[in-house]
Write a protein that holds these residues in place. Sequence first.
Motif, mmCIF file in Angstrom:
data_model
loop_
_atom_site.group_PDB
_atom_site.id
_atom_site.type_symbol
_atom_site.label_atom_id
_atom_site.label_comp_id
_atom_site.label_asym_id
_atom_site.label_seq_id
_atom_site.Cartn_x
_atom_site.Cartn_y
_atom_site.Cartn_z
ATOM 1 N N GLN A 15 0.834 -1.203 0.000
ATOM 2 C CA GLN A 15 0.000 0.000 0.000
ATOM 3 C C GLN A 15 0.870 1.255 0.000
ATOM 4 O O GLN A 15 0.560 2.220 -0.699
ATOM 5 C CB GLN A 15 -0.938 -0.004 1.200
ATOM 6 N N ILE A 16 1.940 1.245 0.768
ATOM 7 C CA ILE A 16 2.859 2.395 0.797
ATOM 8 C C ILE A 16 3.461 2.607 -0.589
ATOM 9 O O ILE A 16 3.560 3.736 -1.072
ATOM 10 C CB ILE A 16 3.948 2.202 1.870
ATOM 11 N N ASP A 44 2.143 1.739 -3.480
ATOM 12 C CA ASP A 44 1.087 2.263 -4.355
ATOM 13 C C ASP A 44 0.875 3.752 -4.112
ATOM 14 O O ASP A 44 0.776 4.539 -5.057
ATOM 15 C CB ASP A 44 -0.231 1.514 -4.127
ATOM 16 N N LEU A 45 0.791 4.146 -2.843
ATOM 17 C CA LEU A 45 0.587 5.561 -2.512
ATOM 18 C C LEU A 45 1.782 6.411 -2.942
ATOM 19 O O LEU A 45 1.610 7.535 -3.405
ATOM 20 C CB LEU A 45 0.321 5.726 -1.016
ATOM 21 N N SER A 46 2.965 5.861 -2.816
ATOM 22 C CA SER A 46 4.163 6.580 -3.244
ATOM 23 C C SER A 46 4.143 6.833 -4.746
ATOM 24 O O SER A 46 4.462 7.932 -5.205
ATOM 25 C CB SER A 46 5.404 5.773 -2.851
ATOM 26 N N ARG A 47 3.726 5.829 -5.530
ATOM 27 C CA ARG A 47 3.630 6.016 -6.983
ATOM 28 C C ARG A 47 2.579 7.069 -7.337
ATOM 29 O O ARG A 47 2.792 7.912 -8.207
ATOM 30 C CB ARG A 47 3.303 4.684 -7.662
ATOM 31 N N ILE A 48 1.435 7.025 -6.659
ATOM 32 C CA ILE A 48 0.386 8.013 -6.906
ATOM 33 C C ILE A 48 0.897 9.413 -6.588
ATOM 34 O O ILE A 48 0.680 10.358 -7.350
ATOM 35 C CB ILE A 48 -0.878 7.683 -6.082
ATOM 36 N N LEU A 49 1.586 9.546 -5.461
ATOM 37 C CA LEU A 49 2.141 10.842 -5.069
ATOM 38 C C LEU A 49 3.161 11.337 -6.089
ATOM 39 O O LEU A 49 3.161 12.515 -6.453
ATOM 40 C CB LEU A 49 2.766 10.747 -3.673
ATOM 41 N N LYS A 60 1.244 12.635 -9.070
ATOM 42 C CA LYS A 60 0.621 13.936 -8.776
ATOM 43 C C LYS A 60 1.678 15.041 -8.754
ATOM 44 O O LYS A 60 1.455 16.127 -9.294
ATOM 45 C CB LYS A 60 -0.122 13.902 -7.442
#
Length: 158
Positions: A41-42, A44-49, A52
């Motif tokens: 999950q971290i 995935d969130l890192s890639r999204i960030l 962005k």
Amino acid sequence: MHFERVKTRHLDDMVSILKENEKLQEENDEKEKQIVTLQRQIGDLSRILQEKNSKLNEIIAGRIAPRFIGQTDPADWQYHDHLTITVYVDLQQLNLVKPPVVMTSLYGKEKHSVVVGASSIYNCSTRGFEVYIRRRDGSSLSKKTALLNGWYLHYIIY
């Protein structure tokens, strides 16, 4: 006889220790699974960030044009609680594929400088987003205040 009781007690203790060890191993395995899930999950969130941030850098550099520019009406504000009002911006007509980058600002006839939160976007999706505002001093805020002072939320969708 005494030796047999001691031996039996010792064996019982060993069985208890083995059972406790098995239980601890199962708990450890479960914790390891949770850690792997959290690491995923971290990531995935890192890639999204990163995506962005890359898009924001492109916007700042002027290489990406806005997809849509709009504003709410002062009558659109809704009661959230005695300190906060909120406005929902519906984006469904844009047929977005991914949640957009949104920039907002609050403007109006007067007193809009006494509130905070206008640039904080909540629940952003391809369908829309929300903004919550409250007074900087913590006093109550009503939708009537927004209406009387002509508060609009201006937004830019990228």
